[in-house]
Write an enzyme that holds these catalytic residues in place. Structure first.
Site, PDB file in Angstrom:
ATOM      1  CB  CYS A   1      33.570  68.728  64.027  1.00 39.11           C
ATOM      2  SG  CYS A   1      33.871  69.497  62.439  1.00 39.11           S
TER       3      CYS A   1
ATOM      4  N   PRO B   1      32.621  62.085  68.856  1.00 36.81           N
ATOM      5  CG  PRO B   1      33.638  60.684  70.450  1.00 36.81           C
ATOM      6  CD  PRO B   1      33.949  61.746  69.425  1.00 36.81           C
TER       7      PRO B   1
ATOM      8  N   GLY C   1      31.775  64.332  73.186  1.00 33.81           N
ATOM      9  CA  GLY C   1      32.291  64.759  74.493  1.00 33.81           C
ATOM     10  C   GLY C   1      31.978  66.228  74.760  1.00 33.81           C
TER      11      GLY C   1
ATOM     12  CD  GLU D   1      30.542  63.212  63.392  1.00 31.54           C
ATOM     13  OE1 GLU D   1      31.218  63.994  64.081  1.00 31.54           O
ATOM     14  OE2 GLU D   1      31.020  62.567  62.423  1.00 31.54           O
TER      15      GLU D   1
ATOM     16  CG  ASP E   1      37.032  69.236  68.682  1.00 31.14           C
ATOM     17  OD1 ASP E   1      38.229  69.298  68.367  1.00 31.14           O
ATOM     18  OD2 ASP E   1      36.593  68.442  69.541  1.00 31.14           O
TER      19      ASP E   1
ATOM     20  CB  CYS F   1      42.762  66.425  69.837  1.00 34.53           C
ATOM     21  SG  CYS F   1      43.521  65.542  71.208  1.00 34.53           S
TER      22      CYS F   1
HETATM   23  C1  LIG Z   1      38.011  65.768  66.555  1.00 33.38           C
HETATM   24  S1  LIG Z   1      36.509  64.989  66.272  1.00 33.38           S
HETATM   25  C2  LIG Z   1      35.413  65.921  67.276  1.00 33.38           C
HETATM   26  C3  LIG Z   1      35.427  65.503  68.723  1.00 33.38           C
HETATM   27  C4  LIG Z   1      34.197  66.014  69.473  1.00 33.38           C
HETATM   28  N1  LIG Z   1      34.092  67.453  69.407  1.00 33.38           N
HETATM   29  C5  LIG Z   1      34.197  65.577  70.919  1.00 33.38           C
HETATM   30  O1  LIG Z   1      34.535  66.348  71.802  1.00 33.38           O
HETATM   31  O2  LIG Z   1      33.837  64.414  71.172  1.00 33.38           O
HETATM   32  C6  LIG Z   1      36.069  65.522  64.677  1.00 33.38           C
HETATM   33  C7  LIG Z   1      34.708  65.014  64.209  1.00 33.38           C
HETATM   34  O3  LIG Z   1      34.366  65.734  63.029  1.00 33.38           O
HETATM   35  C8  LIG Z   1      33.676  64.885  62.177  1.00 33.38           C
HETATM   36  N2  LIG Z   1      33.713  65.490  60.826  1.00 33.38           N
HETATM   37  C9  LIG Z   1      34.682  65.412  59.898  1.00 33.38           C
HETATM   38  N3  LIG Z   1      34.355  66.126  58.812  1.00 33.38           N
HETATM   39  C10 LIG Z   1      33.146  66.680  59.065  1.00 33.38           C
HETATM   40  C11 LIG Z   1      32.272  67.507  58.311  1.00 33.38           C
HETATM   41  N4  LIG Z   1      32.596  67.908  57.073  1.00 33.38           N
HETATM   42  N5  LIG Z   1      31.099  67.872  58.862  1.00 33.38           N
HETATM   43  C12 LIG Z   1      30.753  67.455  60.100  1.00 33.38           C
HETATM   44  N6  LIG Z   1      31.539  66.668  60.862  1.00 33.38           N
HETATM   45  C13 LIG Z   1      32.731  66.285  60.351  1.00 33.38           C
HETATM   46  C14 LIG Z   1      34.400  63.578  62.311  1.00 33.38           C
HETATM   47  O4  LIG Z   1      33.597  62.500  61.874  1.00 33.38           O
HETATM   48  C15 LIG Z   1      34.684  63.551  63.810  1.00 33.38           C
HETATM   49  O5  LIG Z   1      33.653  62.897  64.488  1.00 33.38           O
END
Ligand SMILES: C[S@@+](CC[C@H](N)C(=O)[O-])C[C@H]1O[C@@H](n2cnc3c(N)ncnc32)[C@H](O)[C@@H]1O
Length: 486
Positions: free
Chosen positions: A302, A305, A307, A327, A371, A424
């Site tokens: 996941c 964006p 980080g 993603e 994440d 988070c």
């Molecule tokens: C909490 S954010 C992750 C933050 C990231 N790890 C960072 O440090 O920048 C969760 C991310 O998971 C993505 N997401 C949600 N469902 C997902 C899925 N089924 N498969 C892949 N990504 C997914 C969302 O679009 C979002 O960008």
């Protein structure tokens, strides 16, 4: 006393598409004029867009400042007024409720933000009271007309009759008989969220919630800017030379006391970026767990964006490993690519993929980060309005997806490999609740003591898990579970 178990004054939705421009004034999209009193007008437009169409202040405010060519002191004032008002909204609503004859829920969504903006200036800034009222009424005249501006004037004059402390003594429930209600009004949080945070902290629900209070207070502070020096591309020493100070816990982090991060050469060159320190540390912990045998295939499920993926790709490049970053949202995957492709030896690859239906085979990875999307209750300092968007019911609605993603992460790890489950959010149903539910249904994974991989950081262990806290660590409230696949 009105029940503040959620933002009590949510207005009915207005038709979408009106943009943030609230008044009747014509807007020339080619060259939008800088409005009169640009700071207050911009703060008002953002507050109204947040109220009416769930806009994100952290996206809309910079866009409006740019579009209206507002810089310097006006930009700083617009930022303070917007975030200050959003942070203290629950407190101001309780006070405004006491100042009008009818319920605040019946106040129009055009008028409510202007009342909150006025209350903020009167109760929490150094702006002289007459200037706070006059300038706010002036905005009201332009956006809601003379008639309703007179109402705003009358209400704000009542607000000005007491200072904040005196108002809290009147409107907040008694601390001894209703500690949750008291803290909800004094520190501007929905009541259910105060209870949920107290439970996550382990504060005695029958007691005075003594540790919950500093946490809630920390949510209303402006977070410091923390930078990450991307491994192999920049160092903390480079950032310190640019005016930052070395951070307490992460070997890659530096704090920027003030100013625009983009003024640092390393940030402009994308060799450093803004990243919360706990975000860095949970990714780092995953890389510190020893794995027997090959350690070359890493997965971030996941990633948007980007980080943590940016940091992991840098560390992977130093260890002859490669990171696959997945993603689901294409636009966010583009941001991941920007973060990852500048890692050492270009150790990352980015795919647009739904990680609940993996395109990779089971057991393919040595290290997996998941994440998961969550309520964001750990990032209330940076997104103050998000506290009013959730209810106890909606706070749990991501749990099935979170469980699914963790289960797929365990599938993706090879025997002996390691999985980091990260949120988070400290909210128990999306932290240990998810981990324990998933592990109850399978016997191929064991929980590791996550704090052992973050050894110099005090007070992060909660059983086998790690929980960072804004009031203890100055970071977002990031949760980490480390699991070994058997
Ligand atoms: C909490 S954010 C992750 C933050 C990231 N790890 C960072 O440090 O920048 C969760 C991310 O998971 C993505 N997401 C949600 N469902 C997902 C899925 N089924 N498969 C892949 N990504 C997914 C969302 O679009 C979002 O960008």
């Amino acid at each position: 006393m009105t029940d503040r178990s959620r933002s009590p004054y949510r207005p009915s939705r207005r038709p979408k598409g009106g943009g943030a421009q609230g008044g009747k004034g014509k807007k020339n999209p080619a060259a939008p004029p800088t409005p009169r009193d640009p700071a207050r007008r911009t703060a008002y437009d953002v507050l109204r867009a947040v109220e009416e169409r769930d806009a994100y202040a952290n996206l809309l405010l910079p866009a409006l400042l740019r579009e209206r060519n507002i810089t310097g002191r006006d930009a700083a004032l617009a930022t303070e007024l917007t975030y200050g008002t959003l942070r203290r909204q629950g407190t101001y609503d309780a006070i405004l409720d006491a100042c009008i004859d009818r319920s605040l829920t019946s106040v129009d969504t055009e008028v409510l933000p202007v009342l909150r903006l006025g209350a903020h200036q009167q109760l929490s800034t150094n702006i002289p009271p007459h200037a706070a009222v006059n300038s706010t009424v002036d905005i009201a005249r332009r956006v809601v007309g003379h008639h309703r501006a007179r109402f705003v004037n009358a209400v704000l004059r009542k607000v000005g009759a007491r200072d904040l402390e005196a108002w809290l003594a009147v409107v907040a429930p008694d601390r001894d008989t209703d500690p949750t209600g008291h803290l909800a009004v004094v520190h501007s949080h929905p009541r259910w969220m105060v209870s949920a945070l107290a439970a996550a902290l382990g504060d005695d629900p029958e007691g005075r919630l003594d540790e919950t209070e500093p946490l809630l207070a920390a949510h209303n502070e402006r977070p410091r800017v923390t930078l990450v020096a991307k491994p192999g591309r920049a160092s903390v020493a480079d950032l310190v030379e640019g005016g930052a100070t070395a951070a307490r816990y992460s070997p890659f982090a530096a704090y920027l006391p003030e100013g625009d991060p983009a003024l640092l050469r390393e940030v402009r060159q994308r060799r450093a970026a803004v990243q919360d320190e706990a975000s860095q540390l949970v990714a780092l912990a995953l890389t510190r767990v020893s794995v027997a045998g090959a350690d070359t295939r890493w997965l971030d499920m996941c990633a948007g964006p980007g980080g943590k993926a940016g940091l992991l790709a840098g560390l992977a490049g130093q260890r002859d490993a490669r990171l696959l970053a997945a993603e689901v949202q294409p636009a966010r995957a583009g941001l991941v690519a920007q973060a990852v492709h500048r890692s050492v030896r270009d150790a990352g690859r980015v795919v647009v993929a739904d990680s609940t239906r993996p395109a990779w085979r089971d057991g393919a990875f040595d290290r997996v980060l998941v994440d998961v999307p969550c309520t964001g209750m750990g990032a209330l300092r940076r997104r103050p309005e998000s506290r009013w968007r959730r209810t106890p019911e909606t706070a749990g609605e991501l749990a099935p997806l979170q469980r699914d993603l963790l289960a797929r992460a365990l599938d993706a790890a090879r025997p002996g490999g390691v999985v980091a489950y990260v949120t988070c959010s400290p909210h128990l149903p999306e932290t240990r609740g998810v981990v324990e539910d998933v592990l109850a249904g399978r016997s191929d994974a064991a929980v590791l003591r996550a704090a052992d991989f973050l050894d110099d950081i005090p007070d992060v262990a909660t059983g086998d898990y790690v929980q960072f806290w804004p009031h203890r660590h100055g970071t977002d409230a990031m949760f980490l579970a480390l699991l070994r696949k058997s």
